[in-house]
Write a protein that holds these residues in place. Sequence first.
Motif, short mmCIF file in Angstrom:
data_model
loop_
_atom_site.label_atom_id
_atom_site.label_comp_id
_atom_site.label_asym_id
_atom_site.label_seq_id
_atom_site.Cartn_x
_atom_site.Cartn_y
_atom_site.Cartn_z
N THR A 209 25.71 83.81 30.28
CA THR A 209 26.56 83.65 31.47
C THR A 209 26.19 84.72 32.49
O THR A 209 25.71 85.80 32.13
CB THR A 209 28.06 83.75 31.13
OG1 THR A 209 28.36 85.10 30.73
CG2 THR A 209 28.46 82.77 30.03
N GLY A 210 26.39 84.40 33.77
CA GLY A 210 26.03 85.34 34.83
C GLY A 210 24.52 85.55 34.87
O GLY A 210 24.04 86.65 35.11
N GLY B 246 21.85 89.69 33.56
CA GLY B 246 21.87 88.35 32.95
C GLY B 246 20.54 87.64 33.10
O GLY B 246 20.06 86.99 32.16
N ASP C 122 26.03 80.19 35.59
CA ASP C 122 26.56 81.09 36.63
C ASP C 122 27.48 80.28 37.53
O ASP C 122 27.52 79.04 37.44
CB ASP C 122 25.43 81.74 37.43
CG ASP C 122 25.81 83.13 37.95
OD1 ASP C 122 26.81 83.23 38.70
OD2 ASP C 122 25.13 84.11 37.60
N ALA D 151 26.16 80.62 43.03
CA ALA D 151 24.89 81.31 42.74
C ALA D 151 23.70 80.47 43.20
O ALA D 151 22.62 81.01 43.47
CB ALA D 151 24.78 81.63 41.25
N ASP E 24 31.82 78.39 36.22
CA ASP E 24 32.67 79.54 36.49
C ASP E 24 33.40 79.84 35.18
O ASP E 24 34.20 79.02 34.71
CB ASP E 24 33.68 79.21 37.61
CG ASP E 24 34.59 80.38 37.93
OD1 ASP E 24 34.72 81.29 37.09
OD2 ASP E 24 35.20 80.37 39.01
N HIS F 31 27.88 86.78 26.61
CA HIS F 31 28.91 86.88 27.66
C HIS F 31 28.55 88.04 28.57
O HIS F 31 28.98 89.17 28.36
CB HIS F 31 30.28 87.10 27.03
CG HIS F 31 30.75 85.95 26.19
ND1 HIS F 31 31.08 84.74 26.73
CD2 HIS F 31 30.95 85.84 24.86
CE1 HIS F 31 31.47 83.91 25.77
NE2 HIS F 31 31.39 84.56 24.62
N ASN F 32 27.73 87.73 29.56
CA ASN F 32 27.25 88.77 30.48
C ASN F 32 27.96 88.75 31.83
O ASN F 32 28.03 89.78 32.51
CB ASN F 32 25.74 88.60 30.67
CG ASN F 32 25.23 89.35 31.88
OD1 ASN F 32 25.02 90.57 31.85
ND2 ASN F 32 25.07 88.64 33.01
N ALA F 33 28.48 87.59 32.26
CA ALA F 33 29.12 87.50 33.58
C ALA F 33 30.18 88.60 33.71
O ALA F 33 31.00 88.78 32.81
CB ALA F 33 29.77 86.13 33.76
N VAL G 233 37.62 87.62 34.40
CA VAL G 233 36.17 87.38 34.25
C VAL G 233 35.61 88.16 33.05
O VAL G 233 34.90 87.62 32.21
CB VAL G 233 35.40 87.79 35.53
CG1 VAL G 233 33.89 87.60 35.32
CG2 VAL G 233 35.87 87.00 36.73
N ASN G 234 35.96 89.44 32.98
CA ASN G 234 35.29 90.34 32.03
C ASN G 234 35.84 90.27 30.62
O ASN G 234 35.11 90.52 29.66
CB ASN G 234 35.39 91.79 32.52
CG ASN G 234 34.70 92.03 33.85
OD1 ASN G 234 34.17 91.10 34.44
ND2 ASN G 234 34.73 93.26 34.32
#
Length: 251
Positions: free
Chosen positions: A19-20, A26, A44, A48, A67, A93-95, A117-118
């Motif tokens: 993600t991200g 990412g 993403d 993006a 999203d 899970h990088n976003a 988000v995090n």
Amino acid sequence: SVAPASWDRPLEGKVAVVTGAARGIGATIAEVLSRDGAKVICADIPAAGEALSETANKVGGTALALDVTADDAGEKLAEHLLERHGGADIIVHNAGITRDKTLANMDDARWNMVIAVNLLAPQRITDTLLAKGALRSGGRVVDVSSIAGIAGNRGQTNYGTSKAGVIGLVQATAPVLAEKDITINAVAPGFIETAMTAAIPFVTREGGRRMSSLLQGGQTVDVAELVSYFASPASNAVTGQVVRVCGQSLI
Ligand code: NAI
């Protein structure tokens, strides 16, 4: 047994989601996982746009507009994975976002967005993938935390809290996932040179760079190589861990 020296594509045959993935850490994670043999789904936000398809093309993977905070994000991802690949082996899970303010000026909108988000998204998406059978046994979950979740950072009560939460989440989830032969680990980068850190004021940015004993910002690949280790069979017996990537941070 120890892997043979020629075993240079440890993720061959694996399906990975990042993600991200449009840019920054990412995008490099997608590149490294692909180099190591995985088929990578680069996810993403719809905004993006081109950057996401560029990453996906570069790594020979697929772009997925997602999203992570959408109510149906987990379902949408599970459906995509089950339909096209019969499931996934790796989710990263990088976003992540920042919405910095001093504590006195912090407001609910900034607080809630960063937590959503995090912290909430990684938990909800992992849960949904498991519930839908979209994460295969032998799988890997890698969450991107931050040194700010270990040591805190001025102006980042929302961000630091979300990233500390990720560490708690990883530790609490590990025994549950172990029953399904899935590992979950976190990487905690220090200051890494990306658009996220380029946006912070000069003095703070220079300070961030100097928190590393290397006295310079880290590179996205420094984080991506560790993610690939956590995604690979080499880390079979490692779960519930958080590893800092920050050049022996001075904090
Ligand atoms: P970045 O801002 O360059 O990239 C983040 C990516 O996440 C962007 O492509 C963005 O569109 C995407 N994204 C944001 N919200 C999203 C959502 N709701 N759904 C899907 N995608 C979304 O950031 P960077 O620096 O590459 O950071 C990546 C991760 O590493 C984040 O979790 C960040 O908190 C973490 N991190 C970064 C550090 C740094 O020094 N750059 C240090 C420690 C952790």
